[in-house]
Write a protein that holds these residues in place. Structure first.
Motif, short mmCIF file in Angstrom:
data_model
loop_
_atom_site.label_atom_id
_atom_site.label_comp_id
_atom_site.label_asym_id
_atom_site.label_seq_id
_atom_site.Cartn_x
_atom_site.Cartn_y
_atom_site.Cartn_z
N ASP A 266 0.82 -1.21 0.00
CA ASP A 266 0.00 0.00 0.00
C ASP A 266 0.86 1.26 0.00
OD1 ASP A 266 0.65 -0.74 2.73
OD2 ASP A 266 -0.80 0.75 3.42
N VAL A 267 2.00 1.21 0.64
CA VAL A 267 2.91 2.37 0.65
C VAL A 267 3.51 2.57 -0.74
CG1 VAL A 267 5.07 3.30 1.60
CG2 VAL A 267 3.41 2.19 3.12
N ALA A 268 3.98 1.49 -1.37
CA ALA A 268 4.54 1.60 -2.72
C ALA A 268 3.50 2.14 -3.69
CB ALA A 268 5.07 0.25 -3.17
N ALA A 269 2.26 1.68 -3.58
CA ALA A 269 1.19 2.17 -4.46
C ALA A 269 0.94 3.65 -4.23
CB ALA A 269 -0.09 1.36 -4.23
N PHE A 270 0.93 4.08 -2.95
CA PHE A 270 0.75 5.50 -2.64
C PHE A 270 1.86 6.33 -3.28
CE2 PHE A 270 1.75 9.25 -0.20
CZ PHE A 270 0.52 9.88 -0.08
N LEU A 271 3.11 5.85 -3.17
CA LEU A 271 4.25 6.60 -3.71
C LEU A 271 4.17 6.69 -5.23
CD1 LEU A 271 7.07 5.18 -1.42
CD2 LEU A 271 5.81 7.33 -1.17
N ARG A 272 3.75 5.61 -5.90
CA ARG A 272 3.58 5.66 -7.36
C ARG A 272 2.54 6.69 -7.74
NH1 ARG A 272 3.59 0.00 -6.75
NH2 ARG A 272 5.64 -0.79 -7.21
N ASP A 273 1.41 6.66 -7.04
CA ASP A 273 0.32 7.61 -7.32
C ASP A 273 0.77 9.05 -7.05
OD1 ASP A 273 -1.34 5.52 -8.04
OD2 ASP A 273 -2.47 5.54 -6.16
N LEU A 274 1.52 9.23 -5.98
CA LEU A 274 2.00 10.55 -5.60
C LEU A 274 2.84 11.17 -6.72
CD1 LEU A 274 2.41 12.65 -3.24
CD2 LEU A 274 4.49 11.36 -2.70
N GLU A 275 3.68 10.36 -7.35
CA GLU A 275 4.61 10.87 -8.36
C GLU A 275 4.04 10.87 -9.77
OE1 GLU A 275 8.59 9.38 -8.19
OE2 GLU A 275 8.68 9.51 -6.02
N SER A 276 2.83 10.38 -9.95
CA SER A 276 2.28 10.32 -11.32
C SER A 276 1.53 11.57 -11.68
CB SER A 276 1.40 9.10 -11.48
OG SER A 276 0.27 9.18 -10.63
#
Length: 151
Positions: free
Chosen positions: A141-151
């Motif tokens: 869930d953290v990795a997914a949040f970080l991907r979304d944050l940077e997209s």
């Protein structure tokens, strides 16, 4: 960087803590526990930067010194990932092409790269979330949040 120790701060963005292990002038571990250790200090300049990053500030965190105590071939993978710019994603194959001494066509090297990403001791500072088809040292869930944050 401040003295060695364990630093942790609640992240409203993640709904969990961000915990840093610091030794000398280097970050040696990053984790995302549900609760902070009793001995953790919440006051550290890197936690301020992480807070800003998690709130949407464009910061690749690439200048933060890290201490990687991993095998040499895994280090090559993590050092290659560290060069992926904020907001960009690369394939695992591209990471292998960027990593010294590794070949994206060798299955053994692909497995080495996958292990390096899965066991990444310093996610955020080695941004494995930027490898679109690889595992992460951070919780899913953290990795997914970080991907979304940077997209």
């Amino acid at each position: 960087m401040d003295a060695a120790g364990i630093y942790a701060r609640q992240s409203d963005a993640l709904g969990r803590y961000v915990q840093l292990g610091v030794a000398g002038d280097r970050v040696v571990s990053v984790s995302f526990p549900e609760t902070a250790p009793e001995n953790a200090d919440s006051d550290h300049p890197l936690l301020d930067r992480v807070d800003g990053y998690l709130a949407g500030a464009e910061d690749d965190l690439a200048d933060v010194p890290v201490g990687l105590t991993v095998p040499t071939d895994q280090r090559a993978v993590l050092e290659a990932v560290r060069k992926v710019p904020y907001g960009e994603e690369v394939s695992l194959e591209r990471v292998l092409a960027m990593a010294a001494g590794l070949d994206p066509d060798r299955e053994e090297d692909v497995e080495t790269a996958r292990a390096a990403l899965a066991e990444n001791p310093v996610p955020l500072f080695v941004p494995d979330h930027r490898v679109r088809d690889g595992p992460s040292g951070a919780p899913r869930d953290v990795a997914a949040f970080l991907r979304d944050l940077e997209s």
